[in-house]
Write a protein that holds these residues in place. Sequence first.
Motif, PDB file in Angstrom:
ATOM      1  N   ALA A   1      -2.795 -20.124  41.621  1.00  0.00           N
ATOM      2  CA  ALA A   1      -1.854 -20.963  42.370  1.00  0.00           C
ATOM      3  C   ALA A   1      -1.192 -21.993  41.455  1.00  0.00           C
ATOM      4  N   LYS A   2      -1.954 -22.557  40.525  1.00  0.00           N
ATOM      5  CA  LYS A   2      -1.409 -23.561  39.611  1.00  0.00           C
ATOM      6  C   LYS A   2      -0.352 -22.946  38.691  1.00  0.00           C
ATOM      7  N   ALA A   3      -0.639 -21.753  38.182  1.00  0.00           N
ATOM      8  CA  ALA A   3       0.304 -21.093  37.277  1.00  0.00           C
ATOM      9  C   ALA A   3       1.469 -20.467  38.043  1.00  0.00           C
ATOM     10  N   ASN A   4       1.219 -20.040  39.275  1.00  0.00           N
ATOM     11  CA  ASN A   4       2.218 -19.411  40.129  1.00  0.00           C
ATOM     12  C   ASN A   4       2.989 -18.292  39.410  1.00  0.00           C
ATOM     13  N   PRO A   5       2.274 -17.323  38.832  1.00  0.00           N
ATOM     14  CA  PRO A   5       2.951 -16.253  38.097  1.00  0.00           C
ATOM     15  C   PRO A   5       3.535 -15.202  39.027  1.00  0.00           C
ATOM     16  N   GLY A   6       4.441 -14.429  38.487  1.00  0.00           N
ATOM     17  CA  GLY A   6       4.972 -13.285  39.208  1.00  0.00           C
ATOM     18  C   GLY A   6       3.907 -12.204  39.291  1.00  0.00           C
ATOM     19  N   LEU A   7       4.196 -11.178  40.035  1.00  0.00           N
ATOM     20  CA  LEU A   7       3.220 -10.120  40.273  1.00  0.00           C
ATOM     21  C   LEU A   7       2.806  -9.389  38.999  1.00  0.00           C
ATOM     22  N   SER A   8       3.736  -9.202  38.076  1.00  0.00           N
ATOM     23  CA  SER A   8       3.410  -8.461  36.862  1.00  0.00           C
ATOM     24  C   SER A   8       3.353  -9.341  35.615  1.00  0.00           C
TER      25      SER A   8
END
Length: 95
Positions: free
Chosen positions: A72-79
């Motif tokens: 959640a902190k990094a909030n990366p995309g799916l890939s």
Amino acid sequence: MATAKAIATQIQNDILAGHFDPTLNRYRLEPKAATKAQPKTLLELWDAWVDYLDLPPATQANHHKWFRRMIAKANPGLSNTNWLTHSNISPRTYK
């Protein structure tokens, strides 16, 4: 049994009238549930995976909760995997 007979009668009448619904949606007691939307973020995928595992609440509250916070902190995309390799986390966490 009465409900099944009523549905069968409705299907027969629709066939005779030329209005039969081949998807059978018209004859369901409840609409067929829509398929779940595909996750768009890694956090959505993580939550779906943890739910699928059907883990005890204690397990979810410990290990899985901490990793969820990192995602959640990094909030990366799916890939996107760069966030994990560029994070300042301990080797134990990687393990």
